[in-house]
Motif scaffolding. Structure first.
Motif, PDB file in Angstrom:
ATOM      1  N   GLU A   1       0.820  -1.209   0.000  1.00 32.30           N
ATOM      2  CA  GLU A   1       0.000   0.000   0.000  1.00 32.30           C
ATOM      3  C   GLU A   1       0.852   1.257   0.000  1.00 32.30           C
ATOM      4  OE1 GLU A   1      -3.573   2.033   2.706  1.00 32.30           O
ATOM      5  OE2 GLU A   1      -2.835   0.009   3.137  1.00 32.30           O
ATOM      6  N   LEU A   2       2.015   1.190   0.659  1.00 31.43           N
ATOM      7  CA  LEU A   2       2.890   2.352   0.726  1.00 31.43           C
ATOM      8  C   LEU A   2       3.900   2.409  -0.415  1.00 31.43           C
ATOM      9  CD1 LEU A   2       3.724   2.404   4.557  1.00 31.43           C
ATOM     10  CD2 LEU A   2       2.199   3.962   3.326  1.00 31.43           C
ATOM     11  N   LEU A   3       4.254   1.263  -0.962  1.00 34.22           N
ATOM     12  CA  LEU A   3       5.406   1.202  -1.862  1.00 34.22           C
ATOM     13  C   LEU A   3       5.049   0.993  -3.329  1.00 34.22           C
ATOM     14  CD1 LEU A   3       7.732  -1.023   0.380  1.00 34.22           C
ATOM     15  CD2 LEU A   3       7.785   1.465   0.110  1.00 34.22           C
ATOM     16  N   THR A   4       3.789   0.754  -3.633  1.00 31.66           N
ATOM     17  CA  THR A   4       3.403   0.483  -5.018  1.00 31.66           C
ATOM     18  C   THR A   4       3.085   1.773  -5.756  1.00 31.66           C
ATOM     19  OG1 THR A   4       2.523  -1.671  -4.396  1.00 31.66           O
ATOM     20  CG2 THR A   4       1.806  -0.758  -6.515  1.00 31.66           C
ATOM     21  N   GLY A   5       3.770   1.984  -6.878  1.00 29.58           N
ATOM     22  CA  GLY A   5       3.590   3.192  -7.664  1.00 29.58           C
ATOM     23  C   GLY A   5       2.413   3.117  -8.622  1.00 29.58           C
ATOM     24  N   PRO A   6       2.197   4.189  -9.381  1.00 30.27           N
ATOM     25  CA  PRO A   6       1.051   4.255 -10.300  1.00 30.27           C
ATOM     26  C   PRO A   6       1.160   3.225 -11.420  1.00 30.27           C
ATOM     27  CG  PRO A   6       2.543   6.093 -10.663  1.00 30.27           C
ATOM     28  CD  PRO A   6       3.023   5.407  -9.434  1.00 30.27           C
ATOM     29  N   GLU A   7       0.024   2.644 -11.779  1.00 22.32           N
ATOM     30  CA  GLU A   7       0.007   1.615 -12.826  1.00 22.32           C
ATOM     31  C   GLU A   7       0.290   2.200 -14.202  1.00 22.32           C
ATOM     32  OE1 GLU A   7      -3.633  -0.499 -12.677  1.00 22.32           O
ATOM     33  OE2 GLU A   7      -3.232  -1.415 -10.718  1.00 22.32           O
ATOM     34  N   ASN A   8      -0.012   3.454 -14.371  1.00 20.42           N
ATOM     35  CA  ASN A   8       0.192   4.093 -15.668  1.00 20.42           C
ATOM     36  C   ASN A   8       1.112   5.292 -15.500  1.00 20.42           C
ATOM     37  OD1 ASN A   8      -1.782   2.426 -17.170  1.00 20.42           O
ATOM     38  ND2 ASN A   8      -3.273   3.463 -15.835  1.00 20.42           N
ATOM     39  N   ALA A   9       1.765   5.630 -16.587  1.00 16.22           N
ATOM     40  CA  ALA A   9       2.680   6.763 -16.553  1.00 16.22           C
ATOM     41  C   ALA A   9       1.910   8.056 -16.318  1.00 16.22           C
ATOM     42  CB  ALA A   9       3.448   6.850 -17.862  1.00 16.22           C
ATOM     43  N   PRO A  10       2.392   8.921 -15.435  1.00 15.93           N
ATOM     44  CA  PRO A  10       1.750  10.232 -15.266  1.00 15.93           C
ATOM     45  C   PRO A  10       1.748  11.003 -16.588  1.00 15.93           C
ATOM     46  CG  PRO A  10       3.337   9.805 -13.514  1.00 15.93           C
ATOM     47  CD  PRO A  10       3.531   8.740 -14.531  1.00 15.93           C
ATOM     48  N   GLU A  11       0.798  11.876 -16.706  1.00 15.79           N
ATOM     49  CA  GLU A  11       0.681  12.650 -17.945  1.00 15.79           C
ATOM     50  C   GLU A  11       1.972  13.417 -18.218  1.00 15.79           C
ATOM     51  OE1 GLU A  11      -2.187  16.118 -19.940  1.00 15.79           O
ATOM     52  OE2 GLU A  11      -2.691  15.200 -18.000  1.00 15.79           O
ATOM     53  N   GLY A  12       2.455  13.277 -19.422  1.00 17.62           N
ATOM     54  CA  GLY A  12       3.670  13.975 -19.840  1.00 17.62           C
ATOM     55  C   GLY A  12       4.953  13.289 -19.457  1.00 17.62           C
ATOM     56  N   ALA A  13       4.867  12.125 -18.775  1.00 18.55           N
ATOM     57  CA  ALA A  13       6.076  11.449 -18.316  1.00 18.55           C
ATOM     58  C   ALA A  13       6.761  10.720 -19.454  1.00 18.55           C
ATOM     59  CB  ALA A  13       5.737  10.468 -17.201  1.00 18.55           C
ATOM     60  N   VAL A  14       8.066  10.584 -19.344  1.00 19.53           N
ATOM     61  CA  VAL A  14       8.858   9.761 -20.246  1.00 19.53           C
ATOM     62  C   VAL A  14       8.817   8.332 -19.719  1.00 19.53           C
ATOM     63  CG1 VAL A  14      11.157   9.328 -21.176  1.00 19.53           C
ATOM     64  CG2 VAL A  14      10.364  11.678 -20.835  1.00 19.53           C
ATOM     65  N   ILE A  15       8.434   7.396 -20.559  1.00 20.35           N
ATOM     66  CA  ILE A  15       8.318   6.004 -20.136  1.00 20.35           C
ATOM     67  C   ILE A  15       9.668   5.316 -20.298  1.00 20.35           C
ATOM     68  CG2 ILE A  15       7.217   3.782 -20.603  1.00 20.35           C
ATOM     69  CD1 ILE A  15       4.748   5.350 -21.555  1.00 20.35           C
ATOM     70  N   VAL A  16      10.104   4.681 -19.229  1.00 17.41           N
ATOM     71  CA  VAL A  16      11.365   3.947 -19.243  1.00 17.41           C
ATOM     72  C   VAL A  16      11.019   2.458 -19.251  1.00 17.41           C
ATOM     73  CG1 VAL A  16      13.576   3.574 -18.090  1.00 17.41           C
ATOM     74  CG2 VAL A  16      12.415   5.795 -17.884  1.00 17.41           C
ATOM     75  N   PRO A  17      11.285   1.759 -20.347  1.00 16.59           N
ATOM     76  CA  PRO A  17      10.910   0.349 -20.415  1.00 16.59           C
ATOM     77  C   PRO A  17      11.799  -0.497 -19.519  1.00 16.59           C
ATOM     78  CG  PRO A  17      12.187   0.943 -22.341  1.00 16.59           C
ATOM     79  CD  PRO A  17      11.955   2.219 -21.580  1.00 16.59           C
ATOM     80  N   ALA A  18      11.268  -1.636 -19.084  1.00 16.40           N
ATOM     81  CA  ALA A  18      12.079  -2.573 -18.316  1.00 16.40           C
ATOM     82  C   ALA A  18      13.204  -3.106 -19.182  1.00 16.40           C
ATOM     83  CB  ALA A  18      11.209  -3.710 -17.797  1.00 16.40           C
ATOM     84  N   GLY A  19      14.245  -3.584 -18.531  1.00 18.17           N
ATOM     85  CA  GLY A  19      15.391  -4.115 -19.259  1.00 18.17           C
ATOM     86  C   GLY A  19      16.612  -3.237 -19.062  1.00 18.17           C
ATOM     87  N   ASP A  20      17.536  -3.321 -20.021  1.00 13.68           N
ATOM     88  CA  ASP A  20      18.788  -2.571 -19.945  1.00 13.68           C
ATOM     89  C   ASP A  20      18.544  -1.132 -20.369  1.00 13.68           C
ATOM     90  OD1 ASP A  20      21.322  -1.579 -20.008  1.00 13.68           O
ATOM     91  OD2 ASP A  20      22.164  -3.160 -21.263  1.00 13.68           O
ATOM     92  N   ASN A  21      18.689  -0.202 -19.445  1.00 13.48           N
ATOM     93  CA  ASN A  21      18.464   1.225 -19.730  1.00 13.48           C
ATOM     94  C   ASN A  21      19.773   1.986 -19.914  1.00 13.48           C
ATOM     95  OD1 ASN A  21      15.875   1.143 -17.226  1.00 13.48           O
ATOM     96  ND2 ASN A  21      15.618   0.798 -19.410  1.00 13.48           N
TER      97      ASN A  21
ATOM     98  N   TYR B   1       8.659   5.316  -5.361  1.00 12.42           N
ATOM     99  CA  TYR B   1       8.086   4.019  -5.718  1.00 12.42           C
ATOM    100  C   TYR B   1       9.039   3.110  -6.491  1.00 12.42           C
ATOM    101  CZ  TYR B   1       3.755   6.375  -4.373  1.00 12.42           C
ATOM    102  OH  TYR B   1       2.789   7.076  -3.696  1.00 12.42           O
ATOM    103  N   LEU B   2      10.310   3.230  -6.265  1.00 16.88           N
ATOM    104  CA  LEU B   2      11.276   2.333  -6.887  1.00 16.88           C
ATOM    105  C   LEU B   2      11.876   1.401  -5.839  1.00 16.88           C
ATOM    106  CD1 LEU B   2      13.294   4.664  -9.302  1.00 16.88           C
ATOM    107  CD2 LEU B   2      11.975   2.635  -9.968  1.00 16.88           C
ATOM    108  N   THR B   3      12.183   0.182  -6.263  1.00 13.74           N
ATOM    109  CA  THR B   3      13.074  -0.683  -5.491  1.00 13.74           C
ATOM    110  C   THR B   3      14.462  -0.543  -6.093  1.00 13.74           C
ATOM    111  OG1 THR B   3      11.382  -2.275  -4.827  1.00 13.74           O
ATOM    112  CG2 THR B   3      13.650  -3.062  -4.905  1.00 13.74           C
ATOM    113  N   ILE B   4      15.419  -0.155  -5.257  1.00 12.23           N
ATOM    114  CA  ILE B   4      16.788   0.095  -5.707  1.00 12.23           C
ATOM    115  C   ILE B   4      17.683  -0.860  -4.934  1.00 12.23           C
ATOM    116  CG2 ILE B   4      18.618   1.826  -5.882  1.00 12.23           C
ATOM    117  CD1 ILE B   4      16.315   3.950  -5.807  1.00 12.23           C
TER     118      ILE B   4
END
Length: 677
Positions: free
Chosen positions: A48-68, A134-137
């Motif tokens: 409940e505290l650590l889960t981020g939004p399911e969709n990208a916020p408006e205007g956000a740059v989407i970073v795909p999973a994998g090697d960035n 909302y990231l696990t690092i």
């Protein structure tokens, strides 16, 4: 410790801070009303505290999973949304994100930034106003490479907001903090050295880092790499460590099961508030406030801290709250703490190895080799750095041109070259101690301490151990009052000598006025002597030949049991035996019964005398009493007397003397001094 830049900074003890100067209030008989009675809701694993939004916020740059690796994270002011899944930054040592100013990084559900134990750092650079949510690092650092380094905000950028993140299993510190940082609702777990830490190059006459907020974090299991064992005495581990900070609010955190100190503020920190935290089962101190100033510690619960440290180091207290060379100073800020004193009030301390230790080392001052925060001076002396801490070859030499050498015996340097344990108020707290729960060892388990130590071994130092002890105990405005004690607490003063609650409250200490204890008056003790000194069954105990005689444990005669003490006179004109444990046995004031049995070996008439001396806490003799034995015969005779130990008595000591010539032999047995039945 060493800073994030690898700068050598050695630190040791803990310190104090100040709080508001409200009037002292009556002691509470029940648990402090606003200290938490149980840990807060966990952050680690709390979706409940650590889960981020399911969709990208408006205007956000989407970073795909994998090697960035090739992703451009440097653009200022943008929001980056990390898609669910594992994100990596390649396998290069410095594969990392260097954000643009005021950029925001948000993780989608289950978004993980994984260093693969290949990259050293996750977020670096000097950009201001970065937000990470909302990231696990995890898994940054290669083995032990990140010692004294930070993974998130590696360069201590200003204005960063780090919240709702899981930062775990990294080497070094999970997070580094800079000025105006907010760290809230994070899980800082199982990192190699610290959950969080910080370091900025010092600024002359100012604090390097300002205005921190740490709220509702769970800080657990840190120092997995056990740096205090790898680098003994480094003072470089903890759930979290503050260094040279002005203004910090540390509120509502759950700090537990760290393999070191829970929260450690070390070196010239000013204006701290610790409030509403639950600090539990850290191996070392719960809160360690060291050579620092003006803090308020209120409404916290500290439980089961310093068990490992107390057992490991039985020569000093293992306290829940350790205040080392720290206190209040009106010349420094009090915006956050609310007072130019250091106040500790309305806390609950339960089953820690010991309670609160207020300590000062007479040898620790600016420009002395006893200053383990090497290179640093107090905020009131310039230069404050001797030399600059960036000098890796610095080994704490004495700078003969610095005022804390050349003028240290004169004001203002006599006062300002030291960090002082001063203006500390410990009031309205609840202290609970159950020795059947705490794994006690040594003599400092279940102790409150107001003490100073050191050695008079710096020839040019104007400070002596005695003068510092006197200041800490009587001259610096340090006060315990209106607290409530459950369990057999004791109190350490001077070098650490332990005294009873009633002695602590009485003159000359007059501490804990208005406080209560559930222990009631001291129990009656029919004999304060140890068994061998009293009955001679196991040894001669504390009896020692003094002059003109020899002594031995013997079975030739016995009043009770099978042994007595044989005294053989070796010269004319009198003899003496004494107790070898000066200043003697602990005892309470009041009416006492003295008993001793004696006989001679032959019909030679001698009439010994038992002399008793009652001493106070300063080893001063308050009163001397004598018990005259009858003329001895070859039959056992008892001498007894009722005497009154005067007010202020803390120990009793004595000796036995008498006439006799060489060859005279007598026996004594079943000796007692104690409360009458």
């Amino acid at each position: 410790m060493k800073s994030a830049k690898g700068i050598a900074l050695v630190c040791a003890c803990a310190g104090i801070g100040a709080c508001s100067a409200a009037p002292l209030e009556p002691a509470r008989a029940t648990r402090a009303a606003v200290a938490p009675t149980s840990p807060p809701a966990p952050v680690c694993g709390n979706a409940e505290l650590l889960t981020g939004p399911e969709n990208a916020p408006e205007g956000a740059v989407i970073v795909p999973a994998g090697d960035n690796t090739g992703f451009d994270f440097r653009r200022p002011g943008l929001t980056y949304w990390f898609a669910p899944g594992v994100h990596t930054l390649g396998t290069e040592l410095f594969g990392q994100i260097a954000p643009g100013a005021h950029a925001t990084f948000v993780g989608g559900p289950g978004a993980i930034l994984d260093g693969q134990n290949a990259n050293l750092y996750a977020f670096t650079g000097e950009a201001e106003g970065v937000t990470i949510r909302y990231l696990t690092i995890r898994n940054f650092g290669r083995g032990l490479d990140n010692n004294n380094e930070g993974v998130v905000n590696h360069n201590g950028g200003s204005g960063w907001i780090i919240e709702h993140d899981t930062i775990q299993d990294n080497d070094g510190a999970g997070v580094f903090l800079g000025s105006d940082n907010i760290l809230s609702y994070n899980c800082l777990k199982d990192n190699g050295q610290y959950g969080f830490s910080m370091f900025k190059m010092p600024i002359e006459s100012d604090s390097a880092i300002k205005n921190l907020v740490l709220d509702h974090n769970e800080i657990v299991g840190n120092n997995k790499d056990d740096w205090e064992t790898r680098n003994p005495g480094c003072g470089c581990t903890g759930g979290g460590k503050f260094w040279d900070v002005n203004g910090a609010r540390i509120t509502n955190n759950w700090v537990h099961d760290n393999d070191s100190v829970g929260l450690w503020a070390d070196t010239n920190n000013v204006d701290f508030l610790f409030e509403g935290n639950y600090i539990d089962h850290n191996t070392d101190e719960g809160i360690f406030y060291e050579i620092s100033y003006n803090a308020t510690i209120r409404y916290n619960t500290l439980r089961r801290n310093a068990w490992a440290k107390g057992v490991r180091n039985t020569g000093s207290p293992g306290p829940a709250i350790y205040l080392s060379e720290s206190g209040g100073d009106a010349r420094l800020a009090s915006t956050v703490s609310g007072s130019t004193k250091l106040r500790i009030y309305e806390n609950v301390l339960e089953d820690n190895f010991s309670g609160i230790s207020i300590f000062e080392n007479a040898n620790r001052f600016c420009n002395s080799n006893g200053n383990t925060s090497k290179g640093y001076c107090t905020p009131f002396v310039h230069p404050t750095l001797i030399p600059s801490p960036h000098d890796e070859t610095y080994v704490n030499p004495i700078n003969a041109t610095h005022p804390c050498y050349a003028q240290v015996g004169n004001e203002p340097y006599l006062t300002d070259c030291r960090w002082h344990a001063q203006n500390v108020e410990v009031t309205n707290n609840e202290f609970r101690f159950d020795p059947t729960v705490v794994p006690c060892a040594g003599t400092y388990c279940g102790v409150q301490a107001l003490m100073a130590t050191g050695e008079n071994n710096i020839p040019w130092s104007p400070y002596t151990v005695a003068s510092v002890q006197n200041a800490v105990m009587f001259g610096n405005g340090n006060v315990f009052a209106n607290n409530h004690y459950y369990g057999p607490w004791r109190f350490a003063k001077g070098y650490g000598e332990k005294i009873r609650f009633d002695t602590w409250q009485a003159a000359p200490f007059l501490q804990d006025q208005g406080s209560t204890s559930d222990q009631g008056p001291p129990p009656k003790v029919p004999n304060v002597f140890d068994a061998d000194t009293a009955t001679l069954e196991g040894s001669t105990g504390q009896w020692s030949a003094w002059f003109s005689d020899t002594i031995a444990q013997t079975t030739n005669e016995a009043h009770g049991g099978t042994h007595s003490l044989e005294i053989a006179v070796t010269a004319p004109d009198g003899w003496g035996v004494q107790l070898a444990n000066y200043p003697g046995y602990d005892i309470t004031p009041g009416e006492k019964l003295v008993r001793i049995w004696a006989k001679s070996r032959t019909a030679t008439a001698i009439q010994p005398k038992l002399t008793i001396k009652w001493l106070n806490v300063n080893r001063e003799i308050l009163q001397t009493d004598t018990v005259q034995l009858p003329t001895l015969t070859m039959a056992w005779q008892e001498a007894s007397a009722t005497v009154t130990a005067p007010a202020g008595t803390i120990t009793v000591w004595g000796y036995l003397t008498g006439p006799g010539s060489a060859g005279t032999t007598l026996y004594i047995d079943d000796i007692s001094i104690g409360d009458p039945p």
